[in-house]
Design an enzyme around this catalytic site. Structure first.
Site, PDB file in Angstrom:
ATOM      1  CG  LEU A  39      -2.353  -0.642   0.854  1.00 15.11           C
ATOM      2  CD1 LEU A  39      -2.212  -2.135   0.617  1.00 15.11           C
ATOM      3  CD2 LEU A  39      -3.359  -0.378   1.960  1.00 15.11           C
ATOM      4  CB  ALA A  59      -5.471   0.022   7.579  1.00 14.97           C
ATOM      5  CB  THR A  64      -3.737  -0.608  12.630  1.00 20.17           C
ATOM      6  OG1 THR A  64      -2.720  -1.621  12.706  1.00 20.17           O
ATOM      7  CG2 THR A  64      -4.700  -0.944  11.494  1.00 20.17           C
ATOM      8  CE1 TYR A  90      -5.302   4.104  11.968  1.00 15.57           C
ATOM      9  CE2 TYR A  90      -6.919   4.951  13.526  1.00 15.57           C
ATOM     10  CZ  TYR A  90      -6.531   4.004  12.606  1.00 15.57           C
ATOM     11  OH  TYR A  90      -7.375   2.962  12.304  1.00 15.57           O
TER      12      TYR A  90
END
Length: 282
Positions: free
Chosen positions: A32, A55, A57, A120
């Site tokens: 990603l 993701a 995280t 985040y």
């Protein structure tokens, strides 16, 4: 066939159990940090739908790595969503309660104003904005306090501490809904299959476990379910400082799930199912 970005995360693991016929791409096939490669994978595979279960995280690490977190949580999902829109296929993207500031005591509705407290949360909000901007068939599924038998999560941490200590202090002034990863996986699959046939249900939805509790109450329930004598002492968040601020109120209004025949999962029932699966949580 459904294409899933992610292979080893909590939700991706559950998706692999629930949908073994799906195609799963790990970092070795779709990193990603390379959004163009993620979009190229979608164009090459041409699935019936895409679920993004990958993701960044690490909430605290994002404070010092916001550029990378934003690439993973926003730029890459945006590229995926545009590729899906071009192919006219649904895209399901998992987001977070951290897009909200945690003010008040009422559950946040999907349309509530976002105001993330840290890097985040900003990266997750940017991801939502990028997915919507692609103008394709999509669902953004915000969730909270994810736990499972695998990976790094609160449940496993508390079990480890509870087996090695007589007492532990846990934050009691942050409230939310602990959410089992398998419930998120089930929701993602249900939503993806629904959107294939009914793209008018595109939108933003919330999924969180019930009932809403504090971290300390969740910890006590874990100790009780695991029959551990470790005592849980309530402390304020101010007594447990972290690099990133956490929302005090992570309650989510999940009523929109009814559109897919879904409802909030009972995290207490999930604990009784999941804890026996965990050996040494170290």
């Amino acid at each position: 066939m459904i294409l899933v970005f992610g292979k080893t995360g909590q939700v991706a693991r559950e998706l692999r159990l629930l949908s073994p016929g799906a195609r799963f791409l790990g970092r070795d096939e779709a990193d990603l940090t390379d959004p163009a490669a993620c979009a190229a994978a979608i164009r090459a595979i041409r699935p019936a739908a895409v679920i993004n279960a990958a993701a960044w995280t690490a909430v605290d690490l994002a404070e010092q790595n916001e550029d990378i977190a934003t690439c993973v949580n926003a730029t890459a999902p945006g590229a995926m969503a545009r590729a899906c829109a071009a192919l006219d296929i649904p895209f399901v993207h998992i987001s977070s309660d951290y897009v909200f500031d945690g003010a008040g005591c009422d559950p946040f509705a999907p349309e509530a104003a976002t105001a993330p407290l840290g890097a985040y949360g900003r990266s997750k909000r940017a991801g939502e904005e990028a997915v919507r901007a692609a103008n394709g068939c999509h669902a953004i599924l915000r969730t909270s306090w994810v736990f499972s038998a695998h990976g790094a999560n609160f449940l496993r941490t508390i079990l480890r501490l509870g087996r090695g200590r007589d007492d532990v202090s846990v934050v009691a002034d942050q409230i939310g809904g602990p959410t089992p990863a398998d419930a998120i996986a089930t929701a993602c699959l249900t939503i993806a299959h629904t959107l294939i046939h009914d793209p008018t249900r595109s939108g933003t939805y919330h999924l969180a476990g019930a009932p809403d509790v504090s971290w300390a109450e969740f910890a006590r329930a874990i100790m009780d379910e695991a029959a551990l004598p470790c005592r849980v002492a309530d402390i304020p968040a101010s007594a447990y400082p972290t690099p990133a601020r956490r929302p005090a109120n992570s309650r989510l209004d999940c009523s929109g799930l009814a559109a897919f025949g879904l409802s909030r999962p009972d995290w207490r029932a999930a604990l009784s199912r999941i804890i026996p699966q965990i050996g040494d949580p170290a």
